[in-house]
Design a protein around this motif. Structure first.
Motif, PDB file in Angstrom:
ATOM      1  N   ILE A 184       0.753  -1.084   0.060  1.00  0.00           N
ATOM      2  CA  ILE A 184       0.005   0.008   0.168  1.00  0.00           C
ATOM      3  C   ILE A 184       0.890   1.030  -0.267  1.00  0.00           C
ATOM      4  O   ILE A 184       0.414   2.568  -0.869  1.00  0.00           O
ATOM      5  CB  ILE A 184      -0.623  -0.526   0.796  1.00  0.00           C
ATOM      6  CG1 ILE A 184      -2.283  -1.019   1.307  1.00  0.00           C
ATOM      7  CG2 ILE A 184      -1.889   1.170   0.801  1.00  0.00           C
ATOM      8  CD1 ILE A 184      -2.864  -1.395   2.254  1.00  0.00           C
ATOM      9  N   LEU A 185       1.868   1.188   0.720  1.00  0.00           N
ATOM     10  CA  LEU A 185       3.043   2.538   0.909  1.00  0.00           C
ATOM     11  C   LEU A 185       3.516   2.882  -0.475  1.00  0.00           C
ATOM     12  O   LEU A 185       4.059   3.800  -0.101  1.00  0.00           O
ATOM     13  CB  LEU A 185       3.933   2.156   2.627  1.00  0.00           C
ATOM     14  CG  LEU A 185       2.763   2.585   3.463  1.00  0.00           C
ATOM     15  CD1 LEU A 185       4.268   1.905   4.377  1.00  0.00           C
ATOM     16  CD2 LEU A 185       3.016   3.602   3.243  1.00  0.00           C
ATOM     17  N   ARG A 186       3.746   1.785  -0.874  1.00  0.00           N
ATOM     18  CA  ARG A 186       4.647   1.784  -2.457  1.00  0.00           C
ATOM     19  C   ARG A 186       3.301   2.767  -3.218  1.00  0.00           C
ATOM     20  O   ARG A 186       3.698   2.320  -4.208  1.00  0.00           O
ATOM     21  CB  ARG A 186       5.035   0.643  -2.773  1.00  0.00           C
ATOM     22  CG  ARG A 186       6.056   0.008  -4.135  1.00  0.00           C
ATOM     23  CD  ARG A 186       5.975  -1.451  -4.762  1.00  0.00           C
ATOM     24  NE  ARG A 186       7.114  -1.502  -5.420  1.00  0.00           N
ATOM     25  CZ  ARG A 186       6.300  -1.579  -6.824  1.00  0.00           C
ATOM     26  NH1 ARG A 186       5.120  -1.785  -7.026  1.00  0.00           N
ATOM     27  NH2 ARG A 186       7.134  -1.151  -8.044  1.00  0.00           N
ATOM     28  N   LEU A 187       2.249   1.912  -3.673  1.00  0.00           N
ATOM     29  CA  LEU A 187       1.215   2.491  -3.841  1.00  0.00           C
ATOM     30  C   LEU A 187       0.960   3.900  -4.253  1.00  0.00           C
ATOM     31  O   LEU A 187       0.919   4.073  -5.218  1.00  0.00           O
ATOM     32  CB  LEU A 187       0.275   1.135  -3.848  1.00  0.00           C
ATOM     33  CG  LEU A 187      -0.121  -0.171  -4.715  1.00  0.00           C
ATOM     34  CD1 LEU A 187      -0.826  -0.925  -4.489  1.00  0.00           C
ATOM     35  CD2 LEU A 187       0.163  -0.298  -6.393  1.00  0.00           C
ATOM     36  N   ILE A 188       0.788   4.208  -2.489  1.00  0.00           N
ATOM     37  CA  ILE A 188       0.780   5.204  -2.639  1.00  0.00           C
ATOM     38  C   ILE A 188       1.797   6.488  -2.964  1.00  0.00           C
ATOM     39  O   ILE A 188       1.886   7.376  -3.773  1.00  0.00           O
ATOM     40  CB  ILE A 188       0.982   5.981  -0.925  1.00  0.00           C
ATOM     41  CG1 ILE A 188      -0.538   5.006  -0.548  1.00  0.00           C
ATOM     42  CG2 ILE A 188       1.078   7.451  -0.289  1.00  0.00           C
ATOM     43  CD1 ILE A 188      -1.149   5.152   0.909  1.00  0.00           C
ATOM     44  N   GLN A 189       3.288   5.842  -3.346  1.00  0.00           N
ATOM     45  CA  GLN A 189       4.476   6.883  -3.161  1.00  0.00           C
ATOM     46  C   GLN A 189       4.874   6.338  -4.980  1.00  0.00           C
ATOM     47  O   GLN A 189       4.936   7.835  -5.243  1.00  0.00           O
ATOM     48  CB  GLN A 189       5.543   5.323  -2.431  1.00  0.00           C
ATOM     49  CG  GLN A 189       7.033   6.123  -2.924  1.00  0.00           C
ATOM     50  CD  GLN A 189       7.916   5.887  -2.767  1.00  0.00           C
ATOM     51  OE1 GLN A 189       8.038   4.787  -2.661  1.00  0.00           O
ATOM     52  NE2 GLN A 189       9.117   6.036  -2.405  1.00  0.00           N
ATOM     53  N   SER A 190       4.000   5.495  -5.552  1.00  0.00           N
ATOM     54  CA  SER A 190       4.147   5.610  -7.274  1.00  0.00           C
ATOM     55  C   SER A 190       2.908   6.856  -7.693  1.00  0.00           C
ATOM     56  O   SER A 190       3.215   7.740  -8.007  1.00  0.00           O
ATOM     57  CB  SER A 190       3.336   3.962  -7.185  1.00  0.00           C
ATOM     58  OG  SER A 190       3.779   4.261  -9.158  1.00  0.00           O
ATOM     59  N   ALA A 191       1.713   6.468  -6.301  1.00  0.00           N
ATOM     60  CA  ALA A 191       0.322   7.747  -6.674  1.00  0.00           C
ATOM     61  C   ALA A 191       1.316   8.882  -6.752  1.00  0.00           C
ATOM     62  O   ALA A 191       0.780   9.891  -8.068  1.00  0.00           O
ATOM     63  CB  ALA A 191      -0.463   7.195  -6.433  1.00  0.00           C
ATOM     64  N   GLU A 192       1.990   9.674  -5.984  1.00  0.00           N
ATOM     65  CA  GLU A 192       2.556  10.338  -5.681  1.00  0.00           C
ATOM     66  C   GLU A 192       3.248  10.991  -6.826  1.00  0.00           C
ATOM     67  O   GLU A 192       3.561  11.823  -7.324  1.00  0.00           O
ATOM     68  CB  GLU A 192       3.284  10.821  -4.549  1.00  0.00           C
ATOM     69  CG  GLU A 192       2.396  10.900  -2.835  1.00  0.00           C
ATOM     70  CD  GLU A 192       0.926  12.367  -3.538  1.00  0.00           C
ATOM     71  OE1 GLU A 192       2.306  13.245  -3.749  1.00  0.00           O
ATOM     72  OE2 GLU A 192       0.259  12.424  -3.592  1.00  0.00           O
ATOM     73  N   ALA A 193       3.980  10.594  -7.290  1.00  0.00           N
ATOM     74  CA  ALA A 193       5.122   9.933  -8.518  1.00  0.00           C
ATOM     75  C   ALA A 193       4.652  10.493  -9.881  1.00  0.00           C
ATOM     76  O   ALA A 193       4.293  11.922 -10.425  1.00  0.00           O
ATOM     77  CB  ALA A 193       6.515   9.214  -8.702  1.00  0.00           C
ATOM     78  N   PHE A 194       3.216   9.721  -9.916  1.00  0.00           N
ATOM     79  CA  PHE A 194       2.356   9.775 -11.032  1.00  0.00           C
ATOM     80  C   PHE A 194       1.715  11.393 -11.173  1.00  0.00           C
ATOM     81  O   PHE A 194       1.439  12.075 -12.116  1.00  0.00           O
ATOM     82  CB  PHE A 194       1.437   8.970 -11.171  1.00  0.00           C
ATOM     83  CG  PHE A 194       1.588   7.343 -12.286  1.00  0.00           C
ATOM     84  CD1 PHE A 194       2.265   7.514 -12.421  1.00  0.00           C
ATOM     85  CD2 PHE A 194       1.759   6.409 -11.083  1.00  0.00           C
ATOM     86  CE1 PHE A 194       3.178   6.830 -13.816  1.00  0.00           C
ATOM     87  CE2 PHE A 194       2.291   5.528 -11.859  1.00  0.00           C
ATOM     88  CZ  PHE A 194       2.997   5.152 -13.070  1.00  0.00           C
ATOM     89  N   ARG A 195       1.331  11.706  -9.735  1.00  0.00           N
ATOM     90  CA  ARG A 195       0.901  13.298  -9.913  1.00  0.00           C
ATOM     91  C   ARG A 195       1.352  14.334 -10.013  1.00  0.00           C
ATOM     92  O   ARG A 195       1.338  15.484 -10.899  1.00  0.00           O
ATOM     93  CB  ARG A 195       0.156  12.765  -8.274  1.00  0.00           C
ATOM     94  CG  ARG A 195      -0.617  14.681  -7.761  1.00  0.00           C
ATOM     95  CD  ARG A 195      -1.299  14.378  -6.838  1.00  0.00           C
ATOM     96  NE  ARG A 195       0.665  14.615  -6.008  1.00  0.00           N
ATOM     97  CZ  ARG A 195       0.457  16.074  -5.161  1.00  0.00           C
ATOM     98  NH1 ARG A 195       0.254  17.601  -6.235  1.00  0.00           N
ATOM     99  NH2 ARG A 195       1.493  16.413  -4.653  1.00  0.00           N
ATOM    100  N   ALA A 196       2.814  13.921  -9.665  1.00  0.00           N
ATOM    101  CA  ALA A 196       3.577  15.184  -9.250  1.00  0.00           C
ATOM    102  C   ALA A 196       4.295  15.750 -10.901  1.00  0.00           C
ATOM    103  O   ALA A 196       4.623  15.981 -11.708  1.00  0.00           O
ATOM    104  CB  ALA A 196       4.985  14.664  -8.757  1.00  0.00           C
ATOM    105  N   ARG A 197       4.578  14.338 -12.033  1.00  0.00           N
ATOM    106  CA  ARG A 197       5.022  14.014 -12.981  1.00  0.00           C
ATOM    107  C   ARG A 197       4.143  14.072 -14.539  1.00  0.00           C
ATOM    108  O   ARG A 197       4.209  13.541 -14.941  1.00  0.00           O
ATOM    109  CB  ARG A 197       6.145  13.262 -13.212  1.00  0.00           C
ATOM    110  CG  ARG A 197       6.806  13.199 -12.072  1.00  0.00           C
ATOM    111  CD  ARG A 197       8.544  12.305 -12.285  1.00  0.00           C
ATOM    112  NE  ARG A 197       8.639  12.695 -13.949  1.00  0.00           N
ATOM    113  CZ  ARG A 197       9.619  13.121 -14.374  1.00  0.00           C
ATOM    114  NH1 ARG A 197      10.069  14.184 -13.460  1.00  0.00           N
ATOM    115  NH2 ARG A 197      10.226  13.003 -15.736  1.00  0.00           N
TER     116      ARG A 197
END
Length: 304
Positions: A14-27
């Motif tokens: 879950i934490l990895r997916l949240i981190q990935s989602a934040e990266a997709f949001r930022a970029r």
């Protein structure tokens, strides 16, 4: 791997997916396209705004091709079995999402498909929504571990997934529901087996007191329309309003998965106010969908 229940994921996942989602949001607009050349079948038995648009846009921006398939457009509507549908679609596409009436449908799809199946809502759980909720919480608090969550209202599918996620991530959740409308005993048992300690109370004020996050959903979900008059009567005081928010902790935020019935489960004052994160939460449906699809249809598939 499939995503049928939020409990299919570990805390690390879950934490990895949240981190990935934040990266997709930022970029956004500048990230890669891990689904290039891949197609996503999207089965919809129930109408949707956020689920359909977030999934279609997410798949397209990742380089994939989303295919919207309403129940009436599939042979499912004419009696083809779920198993046969899953087997056939697996020959064409690289992933399947399903927004369905019965949880049994998505379970059968997962059993018989040879590509990842993602639960985009069933009557039992809504894991994609909860991932978006968790991303929203992580944007507002330093850590998820130890957060105090107050759920106000119906113990429905979204509530079920939030209870399980709370157990996995060691958050504390208190659910306030009218008698007879609380979360399912099986969900509470599963959460306790995962190490959680969910509380179920009747008074909204008890769930709101000191909470970091107050969460609600409609009193009348799709499929409950025949009970509408009774539900409106029973749920009258299970509303996130300014008085309830004032009982929550400093810096508390309000979430609602939408669509909202303003003036029922949440007031305009809260939903449009400074403590609302409702529209951030809605946006995050797209980012977390990207994270899930990139993982299940990209990375996981490439490992095979």
């Amino acid at each position: 791997m499939n995503l049928i229940s939020i409990a299919d994921l570990s805390g690390e996942d879950i934490l990895r997916l949240i981190q990935s989602a934040e990266a997709f949001r930022a970029r956004r607009g500048r990230h890669g396209q891990p689904l290039e050349g891949k197609s996503l079948a999207m089965i919809f038995e129930k109408p949707s705004t956020r689920t359909r648009v977030s999934l279609e846009v997410a798949a397209w921006e990742l380089g994939g091709h989303p295919l919207y398939l309403s129940a009436n457009e599939l042979q499912l509507g004419r009696g083809e079995t779920i198993a046969d549908t899953a087997r056939v679609l697996s020959r064409y596409v690289h992933g399947i999402t399903a927004r369905v009436h019965s949880h049994g449908t998505v379970l059968q799809l997962a059993e018989h498909a040879s590509v990842p199946v993602i639960n985009a809502l069933s009557d039992w759980e809504h894991p994609l929504q909860i991932l978006a909720d968790l991303q929203t919480m992580s944007q507002n608090f330093q850590a998820l571990d130890g957060l105090q969550i107050g759920w106000i209202g119906d113990g429905n599918n979204v509530c079920n997934s939030l209870i399980l996620a709370s157990a996995i991530l060691r958050m504390e959740i208190t659910v306030a529901s009218p008698p007879g409308y609380g979360p399912k005993a099986e969900i509470l048992e599963e959460a306790r087996a995962l190490g959680g300690s969910p509380r179920v109370v009747e008074e909204p004020e008890e769930a709101a007191g000191g909470a970091d996050v107050l969460v609600t959903d409609t009193w009348v979900s799709m499929g409950d329309e025949a009970e509408e008059a009774e539900r409106l009567r029973v749920f009258g005081r299970y509303q996130i309003n300014s008085q309830l928010m004032d009982l929550a902790g400093d810096g508390a935020i309000a979430l609602h998965c939408l669509p909202a019935h303003r003036g029922q489960e949440i007031t305009d004052e809260v939903m449009d106010g400074p403590r609302s994160r409702v529209f951030d939460e809605a946006e995050n449906r797209m980012h977390t969908s990207k994270a899930v699809m990139a993982w299940l249809m990209g990375e996981k598939q490439n490992e095979k």
